[in-house]
Scaffold this active site. Structure first.
Site, PDB file in Angstrom:
ATOM      1  N   GLY B  63      52.849  50.140   2.525  1.00 35.17           N
ATOM      2  CA  GLY B  63      52.754  50.309   3.972  1.00 35.17           C
ATOM      3  C   GLY B  63      53.634  51.401   4.544  1.00 35.17           C
ATOM      4  N   SER B  64      53.808  51.334   5.873  1.00 34.65           N
ATOM      5  CA  SER B  64      54.461  52.406   6.634  1.00 34.65           C
ATOM      6  C   SER B  64      55.898  52.666   6.196  1.00 34.65           C
ATOM      7  CB  SER B  64      54.467  52.046   8.111  1.00 34.65           C
ATOM      8  OG  SER B  64      55.366  52.873   8.805  1.00 34.65           O
ATOM      9  N   THR B  65      56.278  53.938   6.263  1.00 36.28           N
ATOM     10  CA  THR B  65      57.646  54.326   5.933  1.00 36.28           C
ATOM     11  C   THR B  65      58.646  53.789   6.945  1.00 36.28           C
ATOM     12  OG1 THR B  65      57.283  56.395   7.089  1.00 36.28           O
ATOM     13  CG2 THR B  65      56.983  56.423   4.719  1.00 36.28           C
ATOM     14  N   VAL B  66      58.178  53.373   8.125  1.00 35.53           N
ATOM     15  CA  VAL B  66      59.088  52.772   9.106  1.00 35.53           C
ATOM     16  C   VAL B  66      59.676  51.466   8.563  1.00 35.53           C
ATOM     17  CG1 VAL B  66      59.267  51.958  11.496  1.00 35.53           C
ATOM     18  CG2 VAL B  66      57.829  53.892  10.975  1.00 35.53           C
TER      19      VAL B  66
END
Lengths: 405, 135
Positions: B63-66
């Site tokens: 998933g997202s790098t955030v």
């Protein structure tokens, strides 16, 4: 991964906890990807700037750090135009948090230039090593300029800015830059059709390295839109275009891998190139079909990635002296706009809103609209999920015609 | 005699806790509530469980790098895992663990998802890259 004595000292905390943490990030990534050492980078571009995407957690982390960037370092677009946020219907709480994020980066010696086109500020040279993180900027730097960068995450790009180095893996290494899939497009394309092409083939390419055989010669702006769409609908960080992009000529003789049949089919193959066996023939009708959807938009948004001077001129020219009757945004970098005041004034006089250092994808402002018309394959990909709008893609001229209708 | 598994340092430091084992990859953004530490991704092997104070064992991130920042927020809110063990780490979780001072190892000589049982008290030494299990 091998560290010099000096790097080892930083890793062990000899220059304070922030640099130690930054070095740990670089070393961990280097180990994950099998890097042999750290290499110096010329500049860093740090993603994770909009309060919409990083939230309070990101703000806290950046605020807790100490130190100064040792190489030129800038940011990617934030959630608003710092001066014009009220006109974008951004609420004060968001604006305050966004301002805190920018201040926290500035305190670390990072310039508050928030753009997805850092190459308009300073153009990297062929072979330069960079630590950039905006996916479309990474794709442009690697493909169009022949510079070398991986798709950095926000924290690793920040680590590179403070340490001045990155781990030597992935696209920093020449052997990893050869094409993995050949893409043949049998009809000429123009303008926004390149973005639509990227949108269509991106999912098929994934994180591969495509080499395109095209019937038309794209401009730098068209390559920008192709790469941005490939990077958002796939995970492409580098593409080549036969006879166009700069890097094909550094590939070695011993990798020539073309059979005669390909040549007879009309493939243009420079003698120092090889074509990967893995091939995709593009159904151009899918690209054209995407361009043919013309539902009535309530927002026309251009400048994804941020508009170049040439694109600003093209928009002004397409207006033919008319004022727009619909909401029209053009997004670009603040310093590019300030260097081209007359052009910006011209657009504004005709009713266009020019927004600096933000864009329709990362700003909450676009969430207030229902249907967006864009000239960008990247915006077409992201705005439905990020902003909750329907989106259609059209050429710049068609967008302006729609705006003036 | 405790069992010692040898692996690789990802994030330094030493911590112990009850193991929370997942065969599914974890996306911290949207997958774990940064305020409570609850796993909120529907259909996930750990759905409804809480990561606070555990030694979180899973194959790797997705998933997202955030997601790195979500791990940091878990730590700031006092609901982070005590330590992390991955089969093979990827940048999102690795960077999240480093910036949050959570000891983390990967690439162990035995598959941690198979060998570590839920609730077993596990000690992770991120500095030496080792994991200690009870006998």
């Amino acid at each position: 991964m091998h560290l010099t004595k000096e790097e080892e000292a930083v890793f062990n905390g000899g220059r304070g906890p922030t640099l130690q943490k930054m070095m740990e990030i670089l070393v961990a990534l280097g180990d994950i990807y099998g890097a042999d050492k750290l290499i110096p980078v010329k500049s860093a571009q740090i993603a994770g700037v909009s309060y919409k995407t990083i939230g309070d957690a990101g703000l806290e982390w950046i605020s807790d750090l100490q130190g100064k960037a040792v190489i030129p370092a800038i940011l990617n677009p934030m959630g608003m135009d710092r001066d014009a946020w009220q006109g974008m219907h951004i609420d004060k709480q968001f604006a305050d948090k966004q301002e805190q994020i920018i201040k926290a980066y500035e305190r670390l010696g990072i310039r508050a230039e928030c753009t997805c086109t850092p190459y308009y500020l300073e153009r990297p040279k062929f072979g330069d090593h960079l630590a950039w993180s905006e996916s479309s900027a990474v794709c442009y730097a690697n493909s169009v300029l022949g510079a070398r960068t991986n798709r950095e995450g926000g924290p690793s790009a920040l680590a590179a800015a403070l340490v001045g180095k990155t781990a030597n893996y992935g696209l920093h290494i020449r052997e990893n830059r050869y094409p993995t899939v050949t893409i043949k497009v049998k009809e000429p394309l123009r303008g926004a059709e390149y973005g639509a092409l990227g949108y269509v083939v991106g999912p098929k390419v994934g994180d591969g390295i495509p080499i395109f055989s095209l019937k038309s010669t794209p401009t730098e702006d068209e390559l920008k839109h192709l790469g941005a769409a490939l990077a958002s609908s796939g995970a492409v960080a580098l593409f080549h275009v036969l006879n166009v992009t700069p890097e094909q000529y550094i590939l070695p003789h011993d990798r020539i891998d073309v059979d005669k049949k390909d040549l007879e089919e009309g493939w243009q193959v420079p003698t120092r190139y090889f074509l990967p066996k893995n091939r995709i023939d593009v159904d151009v009708s899918a690209v054209k079909a995407l361009m043919a959807k013309h539902e009535e938009p309530d927002l026309i948004a251009l400048g994804c990635p941020h508009a170049s001077v040439e694109e600003l001129q093209e928009i002004l020219k397409a207006l033919k002296g008319r004022n727009v009757k619909k909401e029209v945004w053009v997004c670009t970098g603040r310093s590019l706009g300030e260097k081209n005041r007359a052009l910006i004034d011209g657009l504004q006089r005709h009713g266009i809103k020019v927004l600096y250092d933000t864009c329709m994808v990362v700003s909450p402002a676009a969430n207030h609209f229902k249907k967006m018309m864009v000239n960008s394959g990247k915006a077409l990909k992201y705005t439905p999920s990020m902003c909750g709008v329907d989106a259609v893609i059209a050429t710049t001229a068609e967008c302006i015609e729609e705006a003036c209708r | 005699m405790p069992v010692i598994l040898k692996g690789r340092t990802v994030s330094r430091g030493k911590a112990a806790g009850p193991a929370l084992v997942s065969k599914d990859a974890i996306s911290f953004l949207g997958g774990v509530d940064p305020k409570t530490g609850n796993v909120i991704e529907k259909g996930h092997a750990l759905y409804g469980r809480n990561v606070k104070g555990t030694v979180l064992v899973f194959p790797g991130g997705k998933g997202s790098t955030v997601g790195s920042y979500v791990i940091y927020q878990l730590k700031k809110n006092g609901v982070a895992p005590a330590a992390i063990i991955n089969i093979r780490s990827e940048p999102i979780v690795a960077v999240g663990a480093i910036i949050s001072d959570i000891p983390m190892v990967d690439a162990l000589d035995k598959d941690p998802v198979e060998i570590i049982r839920d609730g077993m008290t596990v000690t992770v030494d991120g500095t030496t890259g080792t994991v200690e299990l009870p006998c």
